[in-house]
Enzyme design. Sequence first.
Site, mmCIF file in Angstrom:
data_model
loop_
_atom_site.group_PDB
_atom_site.id
_atom_site.type_symbol
_atom_site.label_atom_id
_atom_site.label_comp_id
_atom_site.label_asym_id
_atom_site.label_seq_id
_atom_site.Cartn_x
_atom_site.Cartn_y
_atom_site.Cartn_z
ATOM 1 N N THR A 158 0.798 -1.223 0.000
ATOM 2 C CA THR A 158 0.000 0.000 0.000
ATOM 3 C C THR A 158 0.832 1.276 0.000
ATOM 4 O O THR A 158 1.866 1.345 0.671
ATOM 5 C CB THR A 158 -0.942 0.031 1.225
ATOM 6 N N TYR B 275 -2.539 -0.845 10.168
ATOM 7 C CA TYR B 275 -2.723 -1.458 8.842
ATOM 8 C C TYR B 275 -1.511 -1.168 7.946
ATOM 9 O O TYR B 275 -0.893 -2.081 7.392
ATOM 10 C CB TYR B 275 -4.012 -0.936 8.177
HETATM 11 N N1 LIG Z 1 -8.640 -1.615 -1.470
HETATM 12 C C1 LIG Z 1 -7.664 -0.722 -1.335
HETATM 13 O O1 LIG Z 1 -7.912 0.484 -1.321
HETATM 14 C C2 LIG Z 1 -6.220 -1.179 -1.219
HETATM 15 C C3 LIG Z 1 -5.189 -0.229 -1.323
HETATM 16 C C4 LIG Z 1 -3.874 -0.648 -1.203
HETATM 17 C C5 LIG Z 1 -3.587 -1.980 -0.971
HETATM 18 N N2 LIG Z 1 -4.606 -2.887 -0.858
HETATM 19 C C6 LIG Z 1 -4.269 -4.283 -0.579
HETATM 20 O O2 LIG Z 1 -4.880 -5.101 -1.556
HETATM 21 C C7 LIG Z 1 -5.222 -6.369 -0.983
HETATM 22 C C8 LIG Z 1 -6.649 -6.715 -1.327
HETATM 23 O O3 LIG Z 1 -7.496 -5.705 -0.811
HETATM 24 P P1 LIG Z 1 -9.048 -5.649 -1.160
HETATM 25 O O4 LIG Z 1 -9.435 -4.234 -1.254
HETATM 26 O O5 LIG Z 1 -9.337 -6.561 -2.283
HETATM 27 O O6 LIG Z 1 -9.668 -6.228 0.189
HETATM 28 P P2 LIG Z 1 -10.776 -7.368 0.396
HETATM 29 O O7 LIG Z 1 -11.158 -7.336 1.834
HETATM 30 O O8 LIG Z 1 -11.832 -7.236 -0.630
HETATM 31 O O9 LIG Z 1 -9.942 -8.676 0.075
HETATM 32 C C9 LIG Z 1 -9.144 -9.352 1.036
HETATM 33 C C10 LIG Z 1 -9.451 -10.828 0.890
HETATM 34 O O10 LIG Z 1 -8.607 -11.570 1.775
HETATM 35 C C11 LIG Z 1 -9.381 -12.556 2.452
HETATM 36 N N3 LIG Z 1 -8.654 -12.838 3.702
HETATM 37 C C12 LIG Z 1 -8.336 -11.965 4.692
HETATM 38 N N4 LIG Z 1 -7.628 -12.600 5.654
HETATM 39 C C13 LIG Z 1 -7.477 -13.896 5.252
HETATM 40 C C14 LIG Z 1 -6.848 -15.039 5.820
HETATM 41 N N5 LIG Z 1 -6.215 -14.987 7.007
HETATM 42 N N6 LIG Z 1 -6.890 -16.216 5.135
HETATM 43 C C15 LIG Z 1 -7.541 -16.300 3.935
HETATM 44 N N7 LIG Z 1 -8.156 -15.239 3.348
HETATM 45 C C16 LIG Z 1 -8.136 -14.054 4.010
HETATM 46 C C17 LIG Z 1 -10.759 -11.924 2.603
HETATM 47 O O11 LIG Z 1 -11.800 -12.858 2.756
HETATM 48 C C18 LIG Z 1 -10.890 -11.171 1.264
HETATM 49 O O12 LIG Z 1 -11.447 -11.989 0.256
HETATM 50 C C19 LIG Z 1 -4.953 -6.255 0.515
HETATM 51 O O13 LIG Z 1 -3.740 -6.909 0.811
HETATM 52 C C20 LIG Z 1 -4.831 -4.769 0.741
HETATM 53 O O14 LIG Z 1 -3.942 -4.471 1.812
HETATM 54 C C21 LIG Z 1 -5.915 -2.518 -0.970
#
Ligand SMILES: NC(=O)c1ccc[n+]([C@@H]2O[C@H](COP(=O)([O-])OP(=O)(O)OC[C@H]3O[C@@H](n4cnc5c(N)ncnc54)[C@H](O)[C@@H]3O)[C@@H](O)[C@H]2O)c1
Length: 339
Positions: free
Chosen positions: A117, A141
């Site tokens: 991130t 986070y």
């Molecule tokens: N959405 C944003 O704005 C953003 C920005 C920067 C980085 N990210 C990163 O992108 C990645 C995905 O984010 P997102 O927005 O799709 O979030 P999201 O919550 O939609 O997806 C995360 C997924 O991980 C699964 N998960 C969480 N913990 C788990 C575990 N212990 N075992 C198995 N599955 C698990 C959840 O069920 C979910 O499907 C993350 O790592 C996040 O840090 C997101």
Amino acid sequence: MKVLITGGAGYIGSTIASCCADNGITPVILDDYSTGLRVFAERFECYEGDIADEALLERVVADHPDIFAVVHCAAKIVVPESVEQPLEYYENNVAKAVTMLRTLSGLGVRRVVLSSTASMYEPGPDWMVDETSPVDPQSPYAASKWLLERVLRDAAAAGRLSAVALRYFNPIGADPALRTGLQNPAPSHALGKMIEAYEAHESFTVTGVEWPTRDGSGLRDYIHVWDLARAHVAVLQRFDEVCAASRSGTGYDVINLGTGQGTTVFELAEAFGEATGAPLPVQTGPARPGDVVGCATRTGKASSVLGWAPERSLVDGVRDSLAWSTKLPAVLAEEAACG
Ligand SMILES: NC(=O)c1ccc[n+]([C@@H]2O[C@H](COP(=O)([O-])OP(=O)(O)OC[C@H]3O[C@@H](n4cnc5c(N)ncnc54)[C@H](O)[C@@H]3O)[C@@H](O)[C@H]2O)c1
């Protein structure tokens, strides 16, 4: 090529899975469905469970000995929740991820693409950053992502794996084919609040108008989620080359994924009006606790190392987010029926 996508039932992981499949890369999904949707995962081969479940990881690799790399998207991602539950965030995003990496590396899966991130950056005076800019994570986070990057760097230096950390700026939009999108019907970010105001025929409140930006509102670098997904395909297609050429020479690199364009909240509201064909009424209010001015990234490294550039505009992102929010209730009903 086959890749394991952890968190492949989530917003970004499910989009990466579709983009991989569209480009001849077979996704295998591992997700605990804590926030992800089964209907997103079940389009592909998928496994339900925790990233730190060693027996499950062994089963996945036994079933798919040809997994080329893991794209690690699984994480807890809600910043205010991380402030209230730091131990749960460090456990899920760092401790469990380390167990997963150690297990997968032992099983021969030694290429890692990390969803990281941009929220760890300390913005410079012009609000622009690049991969060499100082980091100063302001929440558990963001710190959990920074710590996991450090773990990857050290494990790569020790020859246990090679890794590329992709620092995402602010993803918006949905799969343009509307196969997947944000599963949360009430996201708290600015675009989510604009959609809420638009659907309720109310005005949108710009929270915080005293930041030192060109119009006083906060600034973000909105990147279309499909462009993000395309960058993952680019990394996978040239993974060994990217790691071999990494600046550290140790098989680990960091690449920012953004558009190179900072967009203020007022400018986002304008783009929203362009997407809907009618100006979005706007009012102003005080900044919310924990809000930050934000930043945008220079995109030279993503362009030179990956040959990648974003293709979709801010208005495309708004339009796809709106189209997805219209489709979401039916998707959530389908999920409830299958859960
Ligand atoms: N959405 C944003 O704005 C953003 C920005 C920067 C980085 N990210 C990163 O992108 C990645 C995905 O984010 P997102 O927005 O799709 O979030 P999201 O919550 O939609 O997806 C995360 C997924 O991980 C699964 N998960 C969480 N913990 C788990 C575990 N212990 N075992 C198995 N599955 C698990 C959840 O069920 C979910 O499907 C993350 O790592 C996040 O840090 C997101």
